[in-house]
Design a protein around this motif. Structure first.
Motif, short mmCIF file in Angstrom:
data_model
loop_
_atom_site.label_atom_id
_atom_site.label_comp_id
_atom_site.label_asym_id
_atom_site.label_seq_id
_atom_site.Cartn_x
_atom_site.Cartn_y
_atom_site.Cartn_z
N ALA A 1 5.19 -0.41 2.24
CA ALA A 1 5.93 -0.26 1.21
C ALA A 1 5.78 1.34 0.55
O ALA A 1 6.40 2.13 0.25
CB ALA A 1 5.67 -1.33 -0.13
N GLN B 1 3.68 -4.43 -7.10
CA GLN B 1 2.75 -3.75 -6.28
C GLN B 1 3.79 -3.28 -5.05
O GLN B 1 3.69 -2.02 -4.62
CB GLN B 1 2.04 -4.72 -5.61
N MET B 2 4.81 -3.96 -4.64
CA MET B 2 5.88 -3.57 -3.72
C MET B 2 6.94 -2.90 -4.34
O MET B 2 7.05 -1.67 -3.79
CB MET B 2 6.32 -4.99 -2.97
N VAL C 1 1.83 -3.94 0.85
CA VAL C 1 1.78 -2.74 -0.02
C VAL C 1 1.66 -1.48 1.01
O VAL C 1 2.28 -0.55 0.50
CB VAL C 1 0.71 -2.86 -0.96
N LEU D 1 8.58 -0.59 5.90
CA LEU D 1 8.84 -2.07 5.76
C LEU D 1 9.96 -2.11 6.89
O LEU D 1 10.78 -1.31 7.34
CB LEU D 1 9.69 -2.00 4.36
#
Length: 347
Positions: A178, A39-40, A175, A183
């Protein structure tokens, strides 16, 4: 004793020269490796590709071939060329940094310590060796995984022995961060590596904080996430307490957020549906930071604390709550703020 802040300041003083050296000759093709499209990592790879130039190349690998194909289908029309490769070794092939002045990197974003160990064992076995590394040619690897500091130091030592440079750079922002490219990266590395690493990470984030030597970035990340885990439970319990006494949840949240109880779970990621429109609670707790990931990070924080001899008075209760909530069918796979539901909160 020089602090991490002063070290970062000194590293930044040298940045203009480093950035000038980053402008390579037109005939040179810059290369990047990216391993791990969870996901990241998926969103980070998209941001990296979109902010590079067509003369750059990103070799991408994930054990899930479908994730690689999905990434290629969502790439920006401009940006770096992306090559899908079939092995970890191919993703890391020819990744070098010359005196920290060129733009060849390998980024890893992996789920667990065992995966980090396995990937770097394969990379080293594929040909990274002192024989091919010289003072002017050192492979550099940036690991953005959330693992324990001891594993990171072990991997770093292995990479250094083989002639490379390893930086731990865990991130905060989830997420959402990201995806948005906002971030915060927490570095554990020599200050001399910052001018090389920071421009790369700024393609995927907004802040780069040097925390100290190898392992320091992970120690900072785990300390932060331990606090987040506790704050999340506290916010859920406090909101549930007030709502059960008949308070409007928006009124209660407003009181908390202008008072001493204010925290990220109360203000940004409030666990009660209807309080914060953008919070996962308004999407049946979908998206956000998964409860299984919080359970994992809390476990790592507890292990790190035990190794360091740091007492965590609330850790056991928090760990039990996240473990049982993560297995509950009404909470499984959802954002970690779903503990409000697990506690019986009104929705």
């Amino acid at each position: 004793m020089r602090t991490a802040t002063s070290a970062l300041r000194q590293a930044r003083l040298a940045r203009p020269m480093a950035r000038r050296m980053f402008s390579s000759s037109p005939s040179r093709l810059d290369r990047y490796g990216f391993i791990g499209l969870g996901q990241m990592g998926f969103q980070m790879a998209k941001n990296l590709q979109s902010k590079l130039t067509p003369t750059d190349t990103v070799r991408v690998f994930d054990i899930n071939a479908a994730a690689v194909q999905q990434l290629k289908g969502e790439l920006a029309s401009t940006g770096a060329v992306v090559e899908s490769v079939s092995t970890v070794a191919e993703a890391a092939k020819e990744a070098t940094v010359t005196d920290f002045e060129t733009k060849d990197y390998v980024v890893t974003v992996l789920p667990e310590p065992v995966h980090v160990k396995g990937v770097y064992k394969e990379i080293v076995a594929a040909g990274l060796s002192p024989a091919t590394a010289t003072p002017s040619k050192k492979p550099i690897f940036v690991d953005c995984s959330t693992i324990d500091p001891s594993t990171s130091r072990t991997v770093a030592a292995t990479v250094a022995e083989a002639g490379g440079v390893f930086v731990d750079a865990p991130m905060s922002g989830g997420v959402v961060g990201a995806t948005a490219g906002t971030l915060t990266f927490m570095l554990g590395c020599p200050a001399s590596a910052v001018p090389a690493v920071e421009p790369l990470l700024m393609h995927m984030g907004r802040r780069v904080l040097l925390c100290g030597e190898q392992g320091a970035g992970l120690a900072a990340k785990l300390a932060n996430n331990y606090l987040l885990a506790i704050n999340n439970i506290g916010a859920a319990e406090a909101m549930n307490l007030g709502v059960q006494w008949g308070l409007d949840p928006k009124v209660l949240a407003n009181v908390i957020n202008v008072s001493t109880g204010k925290c990220w779970p109360s203000e940004v990621n409030n666990p009660v549906p209807g309080v914060v429109p953008t919070a996962p609670a308004n999407r049946d707790y979908a998206g956000g930071f998964g409860i299984a990931l919080m359970k994992k990070d809390l476990k790592l924080a507890i292990e790190a604390a035990n190794e360091a001899g740091a007492r965590l008075a609330l850790a056991e209760s928090a760990q039990n709550l996240y473990e049982t909530a993560a297995q509950d069918e009404a909470c499984k796979g959802r954002d970690f703020s779903v503990v409000y539901r697990y506690l019986g909160g009104k929705e």
